[in-house]
Design a protein around this motif. Structure first.
Motif: not given
Length: 118
Positions: A40-46, A84-88, A102-108
């Protein structure tokens, strides 16, 4: 920007029509066994750094592929104000090593991916 579909074997990202122009594909199919890590990433733009091919609206939106100095290629669909999410991935699939979304409900989504990959 996109929709996600998680099946027992595959994560499919389907891009909206305008997004397809920036990511240069209609969809990305990732086998769940190829997902090494979901962060999980709080600021996916970064997360988007390096040389880009795609759309950048400074501070608001990044859509396309970014290649870092280490050679890691990230497919990015991120906007300000959304977690958002970073999927490696464990290997390069469809020309990318990671997805940053970036998506709402990233934790889900992260929990669903962890459950589907188990």
């Amino acid at each position: 920007m996109f929709t996600l579909d998680i099946t027992p074997a595959t994560l499919t990202v389907r891009y909206d029509q305008w997004t397809r122009l920036c990511v240069r594909r209609a969809r990305t199919d990732i086998p769940l066994e190829a997902i090494r890590e979901v962060v999980p990433v709080a600021k996916p733009l970064a997360q988007a750094r390096g040389i880009r091919a795609g759309l950048l609206v400074s501070g608001l939106l990044k859509v396309g592929t970014w290649t870092g100095v280490t050679g890691v290629r990230r497919l990015v669909c991120a906007r300000r104000g959304e977690p958002g999410l970073r999927i490696v991935l464990d290997r390069r699939i469809d020309g990318v090593d990671e997805l940053v979304l970036s998506l709402e409900g990233a934790d889900d989504v992260r929990r669903r991916l962890a459950g589907a990959a188990a």
